[in-house]
Design a protein around this motif. Structure first.
Motif, short mmCIF file in Angstrom:
data_model
loop_
_atom_site.label_atom_id
_atom_site.label_comp_id
_atom_site.label_asym_id
_atom_site.label_seq_id
_atom_site.Cartn_x
_atom_site.Cartn_y
_atom_site.Cartn_z
N TYR A 124 0.83 -1.21 0.00
CA TYR A 124 0.00 0.00 0.00
C TYR A 124 0.87 1.26 0.00
N ILE A 125 1.88 1.29 0.86
CA ILE A 125 2.75 2.47 0.94
C ILE A 125 3.49 2.68 -0.37
N ALA A 126 3.94 1.59 -0.99
CA ALA A 126 4.63 1.71 -2.28
C ALA A 126 3.72 2.34 -3.32
N CYS A 127 2.46 1.92 -3.35
CA CYS A 127 1.50 2.50 -4.30
C CYS A 127 1.24 3.97 -3.97
N ARG A 128 1.02 4.24 -2.70
CA ARG A 128 0.73 5.62 -2.29
C ARG A 128 1.88 6.56 -2.61
N ASP A 129 3.10 6.13 -2.31
CA ASP A 129 4.26 7.01 -2.49
C ASP A 129 4.64 7.19 -3.96
N ASN A 130 4.09 6.36 -4.83
CA ASN A 130 4.39 6.48 -6.25
C ASN A 130 3.11 6.76 -7.05
N ASN A 144 -8.05 12.17 -23.62
CA ASN A 144 -9.07 12.86 -24.41
C ASN A 144 -10.46 12.47 -23.91
N ASP A 145 -11.33 13.46 -23.73
CA ASP A 145 -12.71 13.22 -23.29
C ASP A 145 -12.77 12.41 -22.00
N GLU A 146 -11.69 12.49 -21.19
CA GLU A 146 -11.60 11.78 -19.91
C GLU A 146 -11.75 10.28 -20.08
N LYS A 147 -11.40 9.77 -21.30
CA LYS A 147 -11.62 8.35 -21.57
C LYS A 147 -10.45 7.63 -22.22
N TYR A 148 -9.72 8.27 -23.10
CA TYR A 148 -8.74 7.53 -23.88
C TYR A 148 -7.52 8.38 -24.24
N VAL A 149 -6.46 7.67 -24.60
CA VAL A 149 -5.24 8.28 -25.13
C VAL A 149 -5.08 7.79 -26.57
N VAL A 150 -4.69 8.66 -27.45
CA VAL A 150 -4.50 8.28 -28.86
C VAL A 150 -3.33 7.30 -28.97
N ALA A 151 -3.55 6.20 -29.67
CA ALA A 151 -2.50 5.20 -29.88
C ALA A 151 -1.27 5.85 -30.51
N GLY A 152 -0.10 5.48 -30.01
CA GLY A 152 1.15 6.04 -30.52
C GLY A 152 1.66 7.21 -29.70
N THR A 153 0.85 7.69 -28.76
CA THR A 153 1.27 8.81 -27.93
C THR A 153 2.39 8.38 -27.00
N LYS A 154 3.44 9.16 -26.92
CA LYS A 154 4.58 8.82 -26.08
C LYS A 154 4.33 9.33 -24.66
N CYS A 155 3.70 8.48 -23.87
CA CYS A 155 3.38 8.82 -22.49
C CYS A 155 3.34 7.52 -21.69
N ARG A 156 3.12 7.63 -20.40
CA ARG A 156 3.00 6.43 -19.57
C ARG A 156 1.69 5.70 -19.87
N SER A 157 1.65 4.42 -19.59
CA SER A 157 0.42 3.64 -19.76
C SER A 157 -0.01 2.96 -18.47
N LEU A 158 0.72 3.22 -17.38
CA LEU A 158 0.40 2.62 -16.08
C LEU A 158 0.63 3.66 -14.99
N GLY A 159 -0.15 3.56 -13.92
CA GLY A 159 0.05 4.47 -12.80
C GLY A 159 -0.98 4.26 -11.72
N CYS A 160 -1.04 5.23 -10.79
CA CYS A 160 -1.88 5.07 -9.60
C CYS A 160 -2.37 6.42 -9.13
N PRO A 223 -6.94 6.64 1.90
CA PRO A 223 -7.59 6.48 0.60
C PRO A 223 -7.22 5.15 -0.06
N VAL A 224 -8.04 4.77 -1.02
CA VAL A 224 -7.81 3.55 -1.79
C VAL A 224 -6.86 3.85 -2.95
N ALA A 225 -5.92 2.95 -3.19
CA ALA A 225 -5.03 3.08 -4.35
C ALA A 225 -5.72 2.48 -5.56
N LEU A 226 -6.00 3.31 -6.55
CA LEU A 226 -6.58 2.84 -7.81
C LEU A 226 -5.46 2.65 -8.82
N ARG A 227 -5.27 1.41 -9.25
CA ARG A 227 -4.25 1.09 -10.23
C ARG A 227 -4.83 1.28 -11.63
N LEU A 228 -4.33 2.27 -12.35
CA LEU A 228 -4.88 2.61 -13.66
C LEU A 228 -3.95 2.17 -14.78
#
Length: 257
Positions: A124-130, A144-160, A223-228
Motif C-alpha cells: 500500500y505504501i509503495a503505491c501511495r508514495d508512487n 481525451n474526453d476523460e476516456k482515452y489516449v491516442v495510440a502512438g502517444t509517447k506517455c505512460r500507460s500505467l500508474g496510480c 484512501p484507496v489506491a486505484l491502479r490505472l
C-alpha cells in the motif's frame, strides 16, 4: 520461459512498513530487475497482463515473455507466481519493439523468479508514495474526453491515484463492471474494470459486489489506491477510430486495513 522459486514463503514483516524502501533493502540481485506486483488483469484466451513497481527505482514495469506475449493464467497465476504482492526477480530478454504508449513500460524477460511476498502495508505504501494527483497526470495529460489516449502517444500507460473510499462505487453498466467517483472539481470518472479477481466472479454483479466489499475494508482515514492502465490500441467496433484509441481502465485496487 524459465521460472524458479526462491523463498516461496518469504513474507516481509519488520514491524514497521516503509514501502519500497523496505523491499529494496531486502531484495537485490545484480543483473536482474526486482518488482512488486501491483496488478494482474484479465485478457482473452486464458491470458493475463501483469505489472508492478521496480522496487529499486519506483518505475512501473510490464513484464512480457521473450516474444512479447503476456502470461498464461493457468501457469503463472494459478501456480502462485504472478499474484498481487509477490516479489519477482526478472532476467531481461532481448529487447523487442512495442508501440507507444505501452512501450513506456513493456519489458521482455527470459527468467522469472519469485522471491517472496510483500506485506499489505508495504504494498500500500509503495503505491501511495508512487501515485499521481489525478488520472490526467498519470498519463502525462494526454487523456481525451476523460476516456482515452491516442495510440502512438509517447506517455505512460500505467500508474496510480489515491481516492477516498467513501467516494468510490463499483457497479455494472452496459454489461461491464466499472468503478466510479466524483473528483474535487465535480467531474465524474467511470473506469471499466479489468482486475482479474473481479473479472473471475461468477457474474458481473458478483464482481462489482466483490469490489465494493474490498473498498469497504479500507481504513476510514486512508484512501484507496486505484491502479490505472491503458488498454491496447482499439480501432472501434466498426473501424471508426483512426487513429486508434487506448482506453483508461482500472487494473486493480489496493486498500489499507
Amino acid at each position: 520461459m524459465a521460472y524458479m522459486s526462491g523463498n516461496d514463503s518469504g513474507t516481509i514483516d519488520e514491524g514497521g512498513s516503509m514501502g519500497l524502501k523496505s523491499l529494496s533493502s531486502q531484495y537485490k540481485i545484480d543483473g536482474e530487475r526486482q518488482i512488486v506486483i501491483t496488478e494482474v488483469t484479465r485478457m482473452t484466451g486464458g491470458m493475463v497482463c501483469v505489472a508492478g513497481l521496480d522496487i529499486h527505482s519506483g518505475a512501473m514495469i510490464r513484464p512480457l515473455q521473450p516474444d512479447g506475449r503476456n502470461w498464461e493464467q493457468s501457469k503463472w497465476v494459478d501456480k502462485d507466481y504472478m499474484v498481487v504482492g509477490n516479489i519477482l526477480s526478472l532476467v531481461p530478454a532481448a529487447a523487442g519493439s512495442s508501440a507507444y504508449p505501452h512501450a513506456s513500460e513493456d519489458y521482455r524477460v527470459k527468467t522469472v523468479r519469485r522471491l517472496g511476498t510483500a506485506s499489505n502495508d508495504d504494498l500500500y505504501i509503495a503505491c501511495r508514495d508512487n501515485s499521481d494527483s489525478d488520472a490526467d497526470s498519470v498519463f502525462d495529460n494526454q487523456i481525451n474526453d476523460e476516456k482515452y489516449v491516442v495510440a502512438g502517444t509517447k506517455c505512460r500507460s500505467l500508474g496510480c491515484i489515491m481516492v477516498s473510499h467513501s467516494k468510490l462505487k463499483a457497479s455494472v453498466f452496459y454489461d461491464k463492471i466499472q468503478v466510479s467517483y466524483r473528483d474535487s472539481q465535480g467531474s465524474w470518472h467511470n473506469f471499466p474494470v479489468t482486475d482479474l479477481t473481479a473479472k473471475s466472479s461468477k457474474s458481473l454483479e458478483e464482481g462489482a459486489a466483490s469490489l465494493n466489499e474490498r473498498i469497504s475494508m479500507s481504513s476510514y482515514f486512508k484512501p484507496v489506491a486505484l491502479r490505472l492502465g491503458l488498454s491496447r490500441a482499439w480501432k472501434g467496433k466498426n473501424n471508426e477510430y483512426n487513429p486508434m484509441r487506448c482506453y483508461v481502465q482500472l487494473n486493480g485496487i489496493i486498500v489499507s486495513a
